[in-house]
Design a protein around this motif. Sequence first.
Motif, PDB file in Angstrom:
ATOM      1  N   LEU A  71       0.824  -1.193   0.000  1.00 30.68           N
ATOM      2  CA  LEU A  71       0.000   0.000   0.000  1.00 30.68           C
ATOM      3  C   LEU A  71       0.867   1.255   0.000  1.00 30.68           C
ATOM      4  O   LEU A  71       1.941   1.278   0.613  1.00 30.68           O
ATOM      5  CB  LEU A  71      -0.923   0.014   1.225  1.00 30.68           C
ATOM      6  CG  LEU A  71      -1.843  -1.188   1.398  1.00 30.68           C
ATOM      7  CD1 LEU A  71      -2.647  -1.066   2.686  1.00 30.68           C
ATOM      8  CD2 LEU A  71      -2.772  -1.333   0.199  1.00 30.68           C
ATOM      9  N   THR A  72       0.408   2.299  -0.674  1.00 36.26           N
ATOM     10  CA  THR A  72       1.108   3.577  -0.692  1.00 36.26           C
ATOM     11  C   THR A  72       0.099   4.705  -0.535  1.00 36.26           C
ATOM     12  O   THR A  72      -1.104   4.523  -0.762  1.00 36.26           O
ATOM     13  CB  THR A  72       1.884   3.772  -2.012  1.00 36.26           C
ATOM     14  OG1 THR A  72       0.967   3.661  -3.115  1.00 36.26           O
ATOM     15  CG2 THR A  72       2.973   2.736  -2.161  1.00 36.26           C
ATOM     16  N   GLY A  73       0.614   5.879  -0.169  1.00 35.95           N
ATOM     17  CA  GLY A  73      -0.262   7.026  -0.006  1.00 35.95           C
ATOM     18  C   GLY A  73      -1.270   6.800   1.116  1.00 35.95           C
ATOM     19  O   GLY A  73      -1.032   6.048   2.072  1.00 35.95           O
ATOM     20  N   TRP A  74      -2.401   7.443   0.987  1.00 38.01           N
ATOM     21  CA  TRP A  74      -3.411   7.332   2.032  1.00 38.01           C
ATOM     22  C   TRP A  74      -4.074   5.961   2.076  1.00 38.01           C
ATOM     23  O   TRP A  74      -4.801   5.645   3.024  1.00 38.01           O
ATOM     24  CB  TRP A  74      -4.466   8.426   1.852  1.00 38.01           C
ATOM     25  CG  TRP A  74      -3.903   9.777   2.131  1.00 38.01           C
ATOM     26  CD1 TRP A  74      -3.634  10.751   1.231  1.00 38.01           C
ATOM     27  CD2 TRP A  74      -3.506  10.299   3.407  1.00 38.01           C
ATOM     28  NE1 TRP A  74      -3.095  11.854   1.846  1.00 38.01           N
ATOM     29  CE2 TRP A  74      -3.012  11.595   3.191  1.00 38.01           C
ATOM     30  CE3 TRP A  74      -3.523   9.795   4.711  1.00 38.01           C
ATOM     31  CZ2 TRP A  74      -2.531  12.395   4.228  1.00 38.01           C
ATOM     32  CZ3 TRP A  74      -3.043  10.592   5.743  1.00 38.01           C
ATOM     33  CH2 TRP A  74      -2.564  11.868   5.499  1.00 38.01           C
ATOM     34  N   LYS A  75      -3.822   5.122   1.061  1.00 35.89           N
ATOM     35  CA  LYS A  75      -4.312   3.744   1.126  1.00 35.89           C
ATOM     36  C   LYS A  75      -3.694   2.987   2.299  1.00 35.89           C
ATOM     37  O   LYS A  75      -4.227   1.974   2.750  1.00 35.89           O
ATOM     38  CB  LYS A  75      -4.006   3.008  -0.175  1.00 35.89           C
ATOM     39  CG  LYS A  75      -4.801   3.529  -1.378  1.00 35.89           C
ATOM     40  CD  LYS A  75      -4.456   2.745  -2.628  1.00 35.89           C
ATOM     41  CE  LYS A  75      -5.226   3.249  -3.835  1.00 35.89           C
ATOM     42  NZ  LYS A  75      -4.879   2.499  -5.069  1.00 35.89           N
ATOM     43  N   LEU A  76      -2.544   3.483   2.781  1.00 35.19           N
ATOM     44  CA  LEU A  76      -1.899   2.843   3.925  1.00 35.19           C
ATOM     45  C   LEU A  76      -2.801   2.829   5.157  1.00 35.19           C
ATOM     46  O   LEU A  76      -2.633   1.985   6.049  1.00 35.19           O
ATOM     47  CB  LEU A  76      -0.594   3.576   4.253  1.00 35.19           C
ATOM     48  CG  LEU A  76       0.709   2.956   3.745  1.00 35.19           C
ATOM     49  CD1 LEU A  76       1.874   3.864   4.040  1.00 35.19           C
ATOM     50  CD2 LEU A  76       0.917   1.590   4.377  1.00 35.19           C
ATOM     51  N   LEU A  77      -3.721   3.767   5.217  1.00 33.56           N
ATOM     52  CA  LEU A  77      -4.627   3.782   6.364  1.00 33.56           C
ATOM     53  C   LEU A  77      -5.423   2.486   6.475  1.00 33.56           C
ATOM     54  O   LEU A  77      -5.846   2.094   7.565  1.00 33.56           O
ATOM     55  CB  LEU A  77      -5.583   4.975   6.256  1.00 33.56           C
ATOM     56  CG  LEU A  77      -4.954   6.361   6.435  1.00 33.56           C
ATOM     57  CD1 LEU A  77      -5.998   7.441   6.197  1.00 33.56           C
ATOM     58  CD2 LEU A  77      -4.337   6.491   7.824  1.00 33.56           C
ATOM     59  N   CYS A  78      -5.629   1.814   5.328  1.00 37.31           N
ATOM     60  CA  CYS A  78      -6.356   0.536   5.348  1.00 37.31           C
ATOM     61  C   CYS A  78      -5.588  -0.523   6.127  1.00 37.31           C
ATOM     62  O   CYS A  78      -6.178  -1.505   6.604  1.00 37.31           O
ATOM     63  CB  CYS A  78      -6.609   0.057   3.916  1.00 37.31           C
ATOM     64  SG  CYS A  78      -7.667   1.157   2.951  1.00 37.31           S
ATOM     65  N   GLY A  79      -4.275  -0.354   6.238  1.00 35.63           N
ATOM     66  CA  GLY A  79      -3.480  -1.284   7.037  1.00 35.63           C
ATOM     67  C   GLY A  79      -3.168  -0.745   8.411  1.00 35.63           C
ATOM     68  O   GLY A  79      -3.161  -1.488   9.404  1.00 35.63           O
ATOM     69  N   VAL A  80      -2.917   0.562   8.504  1.00 36.90           N
ATOM     70  CA  VAL A  80      -2.504   1.163   9.772  1.00 36.90           C
ATOM     71  C   VAL A  80      -3.664   1.222  10.768  1.00 36.90           C
ATOM     72  O   VAL A  80      -3.489   0.911  11.958  1.00 36.90           O
ATOM     73  CB  VAL A  80      -1.941   2.577   9.515  1.00 36.90           C
ATOM     74  CG1 VAL A  80      -1.761   3.339  10.825  1.00 36.90           C
ATOM     75  CG2 VAL A  80      -0.620   2.482   8.763  1.00 36.90           C
ATOM     76  N   ALA A 104       2.498   0.289  13.165  1.00 37.74           N
ATOM     77  CA  ALA A 104       1.663   1.239  12.429  1.00 37.74           C
ATOM     78  C   ALA A 104       2.414   2.539  12.176  1.00 37.74           C
ATOM     79  O   ALA A 104       2.344   3.119  11.086  1.00 37.74           O
ATOM     80  CB  ALA A 104       0.376   1.510  13.205  1.00 37.74           C
ATOM     81  N   ALA A 105       3.172   3.016  13.182  1.00 42.73           N
ATOM     82  CA  ALA A 105       3.952   4.247  13.014  1.00 42.73           C
ATOM     83  C   ALA A 105       5.119   4.051  12.059  1.00 42.73           C
ATOM     84  O   ALA A 105       5.546   4.993  11.383  1.00 42.73           O
ATOM     85  CB  ALA A 105       4.451   4.728  14.375  1.00 42.73           C
ATOM     86  N   ALA A 106       5.636   2.836  11.977  1.00 44.53           N
ATOM     87  CA  ALA A 106       6.803   2.577  11.121  1.00 44.53           C
ATOM     88  C   ALA A 106       6.491   2.747   9.642  1.00 44.53           C
ATOM     89  O   ALA A 106       7.400   2.953   8.834  1.00 44.53           O
ATOM     90  CB  ALA A 106       7.333   1.165  11.381  1.00 44.53           C
ATOM     91  N   TYR A 107       5.220   2.677   9.264  1.00 39.73           N
ATOM     92  CA  TYR A 107       4.845   2.836   7.853  1.00 39.73           C
ATOM     93  C   TYR A 107       4.763   4.307   7.431  1.00 39.73           C
ATOM     94  O   TYR A 107       4.389   4.599   6.291  1.00 39.73           O
ATOM     95  CB  TYR A 107       3.486   2.175   7.588  1.00 39.73           C
ATOM     96  CG  TYR A 107       3.521   0.672   7.560  1.00 39.73           C
ATOM     97  CD1 TYR A 107       3.955  -0.015   6.428  1.00 39.73           C
ATOM     98  CD2 TYR A 107       3.116  -0.064   8.662  1.00 39.73           C
ATOM     99  CE1 TYR A 107       3.977  -1.403   6.411  1.00 39.73           C
ATOM    100  CE2 TYR A 107       3.135  -1.452   8.658  1.00 39.73           C
ATOM    101  CZ  TYR A 107       3.570  -2.119   7.528  1.00 39.73           C
ATOM    102  OH  TYR A 107       3.595  -3.479   7.512  1.00 39.73           O
ATOM    103  N   SER A 108       5.099   5.232   8.324  1.00 34.14           N
ATOM    104  CA  SER A 108       4.901   6.661   8.068  1.00 34.14           C
ATOM    105  C   SER A 108       5.563   7.177   6.789  1.00 34.14           C
ATOM    106  O   SER A 108       5.000   8.062   6.127  1.00 34.14           O
ATOM    107  CB  SER A 108       5.386   7.478   9.271  1.00 34.14           C
ATOM    108  OG  SER A 108       6.719   7.142   9.603  1.00 34.14           O
TER     109      SER A 108
END
Length: 372
Positions: A71-80, A104-108
């Motif tokens: 996931l990239t961009g704001w799509k990351l919220l689906c995982g975080v 979750a923070a590490a994906y920032s």
Amino acid sequence: MTRRLKAILLRIDRLLLPDDDEVGRLPYAWLIYLGFLFFPLTLGEVEPGFWWATLISMALFIPLYFWSFRLTGWKLLCGVVPMVGLCAVVTPFNPSAFTYAIYAAAYSPGYGSPRAGLISVVGVVAAVLVVFWVHSLPLPFFLMGLLIPLMVGVSNIYFNELNRKNAEIKLSQQEVRRLAGKAERERIARDLHDLLGHTLSVMVRKTELARRLVSTDPERAGTEMAEVESVGRQALSQVREAVSGWRAPELAAELAATRLTLESADISAQIDEPPEIPGHAGRVLAMVLREAVTNIIRHSGAEHGRVEFEQEQAGWTMRVCDDGRGCTPEEGNGIQGMRERLADIGGRLELNSDPGCTLVAWVPDECEEQAA
């Protein structure tokens, strides 16, 4: 059997992780931090339901963890967001559930900009603080849930930006060297045309004249051929002199790359015109200059950079100065490599902090003969 097992593992690897040369297989190693989930066991008795809550949450987290790498961009919220949700659900049974918030923070860095990444980190930390406050967790867990996700998220953003800038600088240096090489080839072509065009035309004309005279006036034909030989030797000498000058274009190209590199890093550059330094000395100074500029960008925090040259009786001195933090007492591999290159040709290197950092490289005029 071994080959079949490797093929199965390779298919699983391709299924779990995207192709990314920078990350590689590090995500597998990062799973070791799930061991923090079992930290409460070292403190004595655990909450009822500790084991089933921890193991079920791990079973849910691991697929979510690998999926989020795609996931990239704001799509990351689906995982975080589900990771933070796991933290909230499991915390009543396991106070170390903030481990999921750390991941979750590490994906920032994946949000595409430092600002978006920082917003994500702040959101994760705020959610963890609310969960810990609601459940009135002990102070050590409260502090760890606050500090560790914040430190991991911010440091990941910082190093991601640093790597991005270094990659941009490397690309700009490569482009400058490519353009400098192209310009040098064009210059060589022009010089060869100017140097040999007229000479070869004279040789052709005299050869044609000698061929016509060989049967009617052999003596004059011999004179013409002697002149052809003289012109050819003179042209050969000129070519050798020109080639000896073409052997050292690297310093001029490196100075051009230095200006662009410093300016791309928001460092103003004051650079002397490239002097005519003998070939091998010029190449060594070019390599020293490249390493010095890399150090300025990575470590100095400078706003201004300067490159100066001075001709002495027995050699050349190059000074690379900046107004940054100054020279560190510990010399890394880069400084040691510069010293070794200069020592190989009888040169020397000095570092001074007065203020900032000044690198002084000296090479002798006769270093080419010494190197040979």
